[in-house]
Design an enzyme around this catalytic site. Structure first.
Site, PDB file in Angstrom:
ATOM      1  N   ARG A   1       5.117  -7.316  11.016  1.00  0.00           N
ATOM      2  CA  ARG A   1       6.304  -6.475  10.821  1.00  0.00           C
ATOM      3  C   ARG A   1       7.503  -7.297  10.372  1.00  0.00           C
ATOM      4  O   ARG A   1       8.496  -6.765   9.890  1.00  0.00           O
ATOM      5  CB  ARG A   1       6.696  -5.717  12.104  1.00  0.00           C
ATOM      6  CG  ARG A   1       5.675  -4.739  12.660  1.00  0.00           C
ATOM      7  CD  ARG A   1       5.170  -3.787  11.640  1.00  0.00           C
ATOM      8  NE  ARG A   1       3.903  -4.241  11.086  1.00  0.00           N
ATOM      9  CZ  ARG A   1       3.383  -3.807   9.937  1.00  0.00           C
ATOM     10  NH1 ARG A   1       4.030  -2.926   9.215  1.00  0.00           N
ATOM     11  NH2 ARG A   1       2.239  -4.271   9.480  1.00  0.00           N
TER      12      ARG A   1
ATOM     13  N   ASP B   1      -2.121   7.748   3.813  1.00  0.00           N
ATOM     14  CA  ASP B   1      -1.689   6.405   4.205  1.00  0.00           C
ATOM     15  C   ASP B   1      -2.326   6.084   5.557  1.00  0.00           C
ATOM     16  O   ASP B   1      -2.681   6.984   6.311  1.00  0.00           O
ATOM     17  CB  ASP B   1      -0.151   6.358   4.302  1.00  0.00           C
ATOM     18  CG  ASP B   1       0.379   4.923   4.206  1.00  0.00           C
ATOM     19  OD1 ASP B   1      -0.438   3.984   4.123  1.00  0.00           O
ATOM     20  OD2 ASP B   1       1.615   4.748   4.209  1.00  0.00           O
ATOM     21  N   GLU B   2      -2.451   4.801   5.871  1.00  0.00           N
ATOM     22  CA  GLU B   2      -3.029   4.366   7.155  1.00  0.00           C
ATOM     23  C   GLU B   2      -4.385   5.034   7.380  1.00  0.00           C
ATOM     24  O   GLU B   2      -4.674   5.520   8.479  1.00  0.00           O
ATOM     25  CB  GLU B   2      -2.088   4.719   8.322  1.00  0.00           C
ATOM     26  CG  GLU B   2      -0.646   4.291   8.137  1.00  0.00           C
ATOM     27  CD  GLU B   2      -0.408   2.828   8.484  1.00  0.00           C
ATOM     28  OE1 GLU B   2      -1.381   2.116   8.817  1.00  0.00           O
ATOM     29  OE2 GLU B   2       0.764   2.403   8.417  1.00  0.00           O
TER      30      GLU B   2
ATOM     31  N   LYS C   1       0.820  -1.213   0.000  1.00  0.00           N
ATOM     32  CA  LYS C   1       0.000   0.000   0.000  1.00  0.00           C
ATOM     33  C   LYS C   1       0.854   1.264   0.000  1.00  0.00           C
ATOM     34  O   LYS C   1       0.653   2.175  -0.790  1.00  0.00           O
ATOM     35  CB  LYS C   1      -0.930   0.032   1.230  1.00  0.00           C
ATOM     36  CG  LYS C   1      -1.969  -1.048   1.243  1.00  0.00           C
ATOM     37  CD  LYS C   1      -2.890  -0.924   2.451  1.00  0.00           C
ATOM     38  CE  LYS C   1      -2.166  -1.077   3.784  1.00  0.00           C
ATOM     39  NZ  LYS C   1      -1.554  -2.397   3.977  1.00  0.00           N
ATOM     40  N   THR C   2       1.806   1.299   0.913  1.00  0.00           N
ATOM     41  CA  THR C   2       2.639   2.488   1.021  1.00  0.00           C
ATOM     42  C   THR C   2       3.484   2.652  -0.237  1.00  0.00           C
ATOM     43  O   THR C   2       3.676   3.763  -0.742  1.00  0.00           O
ATOM     44  CB  THR C   2       3.533   2.392   2.269  1.00  0.00           C
ATOM     45  OG1 THR C   2       2.689   2.217   3.403  1.00  0.00           O
ATOM     46  CG2 THR C   2       4.361   3.637   2.450  1.00  0.00           C
TER      47      THR C   2
ATOM     48  N   GLN D   1      -5.802  -3.377  10.667  1.00  0.00           N
ATOM     49  CA  GLN D   1      -4.716  -2.700  11.393  1.00  0.00           C
ATOM     50  C   GLN D   1      -5.193  -1.428  12.068  1.00  0.00           C
ATOM     51  O   GLN D   1      -4.393  -0.537  12.366  1.00  0.00           O
ATOM     52  CB  GLN D   1      -3.568  -2.377  10.447  1.00  0.00           C
ATOM     53  CG  GLN D   1      -2.857  -3.610   9.918  1.00  0.00           C
ATOM     54  CD  GLN D   1      -1.632  -3.235   9.097  1.00  0.00           C
ATOM     55  OE1 GLN D   1      -0.644  -2.756   9.632  1.00  0.00           O
ATOM     56  NE2 GLN D   1      -1.695  -3.449   7.794  1.00  0.00           N
TER      57      GLN D   1
HETATM   58  P1  ATP Z   1       1.601  -2.103   5.974  1.00  0.00           P
HETATM   59  O1  ATP Z   1       0.143  -2.489   5.952  1.00  0.00           O
HETATM   60  O2  ATP Z   1       2.356  -2.872   6.988  1.00  0.00           O
HETATM   61  O3  ATP Z   1       1.802  -0.631   6.034  1.00  0.00           O
HETATM   62  P2  ATP Z   1       2.007  -1.958   3.137  1.00  0.00           P
HETATM   63  O4  ATP Z   1       0.806  -2.547   2.500  1.00  0.00           O
HETATM   64  O5  ATP Z   1       2.093  -0.492   3.186  1.00  0.00           O
HETATM   65  O6  ATP Z   1       2.204  -2.614   4.559  1.00  0.00           O
HETATM   66  P3  ATP Z   1       4.595  -1.812   1.910  1.00  0.00           P
HETATM   67  O7  ATP Z   1       5.346  -1.394   3.091  1.00  0.00           O
HETATM   68  O8  ATP Z   1       4.290  -0.805   0.873  1.00  0.00           O
HETATM   69  O9  ATP Z   1       3.256  -2.555   2.362  1.00  0.00           O
HETATM   70  O10 ATP Z   1       5.312  -3.029   1.193  1.00  0.00           O
HETATM   71  C1  ATP Z   1       5.799  -4.146   1.917  1.00  0.00           C
HETATM   72  C2  ATP Z   1       7.108  -4.614   1.324  1.00  0.00           C
HETATM   73  O11 ATP Z   1       6.882  -5.247   0.074  1.00  0.00           O
HETATM   74  C3  ATP Z   1       8.070  -3.494   1.057  1.00  0.00           C
HETATM   75  O12 ATP Z   1       9.377  -3.949   1.335  1.00  0.00           O
HETATM   76  C4  ATP Z   1       7.894  -3.236  -0.410  1.00  0.00           C
HETATM   77  O13 ATP Z   1       9.043  -2.646  -0.973  1.00  0.00           O
HETATM   78  C5  ATP Z   1       7.652  -4.628  -0.947  1.00  0.00           C
HETATM   79  N1  ATP Z   1       6.855  -4.664  -2.190  1.00  0.00           N
HETATM   80  C6  ATP Z   1       5.664  -4.106  -2.418  1.00  0.00           C
HETATM   81  N2  ATP Z   1       5.216  -4.367  -3.648  1.00  0.00           N
HETATM   82  C7  ATP Z   1       6.153  -5.125  -4.253  1.00  0.00           C
HETATM   83  C8  ATP Z   1       6.288  -5.721  -5.557  1.00  0.00           C
HETATM   84  N3  ATP Z   1       5.357  -5.595  -6.499  1.00  0.00           N
HETATM   85  N4  ATP Z   1       7.413  -6.423  -5.794  1.00  0.00           N
HETATM   86  C9  ATP Z   1       8.367  -6.571  -4.859  1.00  0.00           C
HETATM   87  N5  ATP Z   1       8.301  -6.035  -3.621  1.00  0.00           N
HETATM   88  C10 ATP Z   1       7.214  -5.318  -3.323  1.00  0.00           C
HETATM   89 MG    MG Z   2       2.220   0.873   4.794  1.00  0.00          MG
END
Ligand code: ATP
Ligand code: MG
Length: 724
Positions: free
Chosen positions: A598, A221-222, A37-38, A252
């Site tokens: 995490r 975000d969040e 997402k981020t 979350q």
């Molecule tokens: P959270 O809910 O914990 O905030 P999130 O959904 O925001 O998580 P991110 O932090 O954006 O998730 O991504 C998680 C990890 O996966 C990061 O290390 C990111 O770089 C990696 N990632 C995301 N998308 C891809 C992709 N398409 N290919 C490879 N790595 C990815």
């Molecule tokens: Mg995130």
């Protein structure tokens, strides 16, 4: 000079790519932990700018912590060669502060308004209760503070709060008095930043129009943790023009206690007529076992929006569970594991030690300190909240604005200058009579032979002299001048254990210098605003590789190679308080879900049968959350036999073997490109030969017998072995 578009998108899956490139419209991305997402949000910002749809100026992005905001800026500047200074990316508090600084007059604030952190706020509340002669059994200051913040969060001024009984009428009276006091001093608390900025936008059409025109894209975000007022603020800003891009995860949501509610997601869909909801289901962060554990746990909650997370990575290692006899034992275990992971090549900064409550960190810190392991605590005793730093900041605040009563009271007699309590009380009465600040009241004293107030003219002269001297100095020199002339440096130099504090004070000069370097507005006032908002995520000694310590709340959004989650005991996690609140247990479970997700590669869960907390020994049962994780994912670790010398054991064997872990499975030799018998060179350990391999991908490890350094297990991802 721009990067080719394709390189921005190269690491995105089709759903992510769709979210990044959607045209100007309201969007909700609803997806589980680690699904990107981020990453999507950040990439979308870069994409919008790069494709010329909007300038950096036209973007507003909100996230939850300063740390996350900083990471976002870093990511964007790594994708685009632009100056991110002018971009509105930050926390709600940070952005509201920025807006209020820009329009202080319209917001009814003095130009140099100061921000009260929650300790300051409590101090003001106490003073008010005292001056009103309130019964502190019946009206504890903390409860009054909570009442005030809660009302503000609901968007209510004292005059707008409805009351039905005497108790509430009293509370409102305190609130009113508190409001007046803050206005008199020109200070705002955290909740006020948001409320005032919201009121500014509601009342002032010109300003509202200005920002409404400016921000074409608003990204959040969040989103699941935005409060009611924050949501209303966003809605005002967006008016009907901005495209709001919200990403979140209902599982979350961990700030319900602070007024956040996932209802905002439904409301958002309705208010903005969202026609595009994107779900991301692939998790890129964690190995299968970790993900399965998180999925199994959260399934116990009801009313979820429902998402499935999967990963294409293997199962990875089992989750390690450690049953400690005491909290000291738990800490010792963690120290040993951290050391051995570190020896395998995992940087300390890639390991996190999480706990439910701040109070738990003390024993852990003690053990880490004794083992000489570098660690950094986030959100604990924060840099800007240390006593000596608060004293220094108080002097700086007086230089900026001597009418700041709070700052004045903090240092008027520190270092001591013979100003008695009685003298101060008289002064306070006088200020009250005149309806003025303490400083103004002080200016009138000094004539009589009043012994209680001796010292006051000297203090007035000191502050005046500092204000004069600092008028034209650059910020770091102001700090230096103040430290010298206020007497703080001399005071701590003379103190027996003052060395640490002196070091911190010097660090404050550094903080000012780097602030000047980084910020657009490098005035003293801007720096003080920064110091109040920067939740200490900028501690002394930054930059050093250090183990990361924090509460689960502050770990949101972050990821680490290895995570230690300690204190998994009933009453601690889930927390005792959760039992008294509706939905309390489910919120704790979401918090647990955040904690588990995490970890990228390795996860440790530990609990202690007995623990000293708040001065008494508690005997505990393991957390119910442990039972909610399927046994097949867990591996129970036994304490190492105390009779065996630990150091001996660790230097020439690996910890898991010592604990009877199944070391190598059928996929034992799967580290690609490396074979047993191969000669290698390691930057630190020198030449050696591979005698064993295990794991895959990012977890691939090899055992190397070095000529001089003995035998070691090393993670290939970090060890950077050179084949020879
Ligand atoms: P959270 O809910 O914990 O905030 P999130 O959904 O925001 O998580 P991110 O932090 O954006 O998730 O991504 C998680 C990890 O996966 C990061 O290390 C990111 O770089 C990696 N990632 C995301 N998308 C891809 C992709 N398409 N290919 C490879 N790595 C990815
Ligand atoms: Mg995130």
């Amino acid at each position: 000079a721009l990067f080719p578009m394709s390189s921005l998108f190269s690491a995105l899956n089709p759903e992510q790519l769709e979210a990044v490139t959607l045209p100007h419209q309201p969007v909700l991305v609803l997806a589980g932990a680690g699904s990107g997402k981020t990453r999507v949000l950040t990439t979308r910002i870069a994409h919008l700018i790069q494709s010329g749809q909007v300038g950096p100026h036209g973007i507003l992005a909100v996230t939850f912590t300063n740390k996350a905001a900083k990471e976002m800026l870093v990511r964007i500047s790594s994708m685009l060669p632009i100056n991110t200074h002018g971009m509105w990316i930050g926390t709600f508090h940070g952005l509201c502060n920025r807006m209020l600084r820009a329009h202080y007059q319209d917001a009814g604030l003095p130009q140099s308004f100061q921000i009260l952190d929650s300790a300051d706020q409590l101090a003001v509340t106490k003073r008010i209760l005292k001056s009103l002669g309130a019964d502190d059994e019946k009206f504890p200051a903390r409860q009054v503070q909570w009442f005030i913040n809660n009302a503000k969060e609901e968007g209510l001024r004292a005059s707008q709060v409805e009351t039905y009984d005497d108790f509430a009428r009293k509370m409102v009276e305190f609130y009113l008095c508190y409001e007046q006091q803050c206005n008199k001093e020109g200070v705002v608390d955290f909740a006020e930043l948001l409320l005032r900025s919201y009121e500014l936008l509601t009342r002032n059409e010109i300003i509202r129009e200005h920002y409404g025109m400016r921000f074409r894209h608003i990204l959040v975000d969040e989103f699941q943790d935005t409060s009611r007022l924050q949501y209303k603020w966003l809605k005002l800003l967006a008016s009907n023009r901005a495209a709001v891009f919200a990403v979140g995860d209902d599982d979350q949501s961990i700030y319900a206690f602070r007024g956040a509610n996932t209802g905002n997601m439904k409301e958002f869909e309705r208010d903005f007529r969202v026609s595009k909801i994107i779900k991301l289901e692939q998790n890129y962060r964690s190995h299968g076992n970790i993900l399965d554990a998180a999925n199994a746990l959260i399934r116990n909650n009801s009313g979820r929006l429902g998402k499935n997370l999967w990963t294409s990575e293997g199962h990875g290692e089992p989750i390690r569970v450690y049953n400690a006899a005491t909290d000291f034992d738990e800490a010792a275990f963690i120290v040993e594991e951290v050391k051995s992971l570190h020896a395998e090549g995992v940087p300390l900064s890639q390991m996190a030690l999480l706990y439910r409550s701040n109070a738990q960190s003390r024993v852990l810190e003690h053990a880490l300190f004794n083992a000489s392991l570098a660690y950094r605590v986030y959100g604990g005793m924060r840099f800007f909240e240390r006593q000596e730093i608060k004293h220094a900041l108080a002097y700086l605040r007086l230089i900026a604005n001597p009418d700041d009563d709070n700052a004045l009271l903090r240092v008027v007699n520190f270092p001591t200058r013979g100003i008695g309590l009685r003298g101060l009380e008289q002064l306070q009465d006088e200020a009250e009579r005149q309806g003025s600040s303490l400083w103004s009241a002080m200016l009138g004293t000094g004539k009589g032979p009043d012994r209680q107030k001796k010292g006051i003219p000297g203090f007035v002269a000191l502050i005046d002299a500092m204000r004069g001297a600092c008028e034209r100095l650059p910020l770091p020199e102001i700090v230096e001048h103040m430290l010298e002339h206020s007497g703080l440096t001399a005071h701590y130099r003379a103190e027996r254990e003052g060395a640490d504090r002196l070091e911190n004070l010097n660090e404050l000069i550094n903080a000012a210098a780097s602030f000047v370097h980084e910020a657009e507005d490098d005035t003293l006032v801007a720096f003080l605003g920064h110091a109040s908002l920067e939740a200490g995520e900028h501690q002394a000694g930054g930059g050093q590789d250090a183990l990361q310590l924090m509460t689960v709340h502050s770990a949101k959004g972050l990821e680490f190679h290895s995570v230690f989650l300690s204190g998994l005991e009933e009453g601690l996690f889930p927390h005792d308080n959760s039992r008294n609140e509706a939905g309390g247990l489910e919120e704790e479970r979401r918090l647990m879900y955040v904690a588990l997700t995490r970890a990228r590669r390795r996860l440790y869960l530990s609990f202690a049968q007995s623990r000293m907390l708040h001065g008494q020994t508690r005997y505990n049962v393991p957390s119910r959350f442990l039972q909610e994780i399927p046994d097949r994912l867990l591996k129970s670790l036994q304490p190492v036999q105390k009779t065996v010398s630990r150091n001996q054991q660790r230097s020439d064997s690996n910890t898991e073997l010592a604990r009877g872990m199944p070391a190598r499975g059928p996929e034992g030799d799967s580290a690609p490109g490396w074979r047993i018998g191969q000669n290698v060179i390691h930057a630190k350990f020198g030449a050696g030969v591979i005698i064993n391999c295990e794991g895959r991908g990012a977890d691939a490890r090899v055992e190397v017998r070095f000529g001089r350094a003995g035998t070691k297990w090393l993670l290939l991802e970090y060890a950077k072995l050179i084949p020879v």
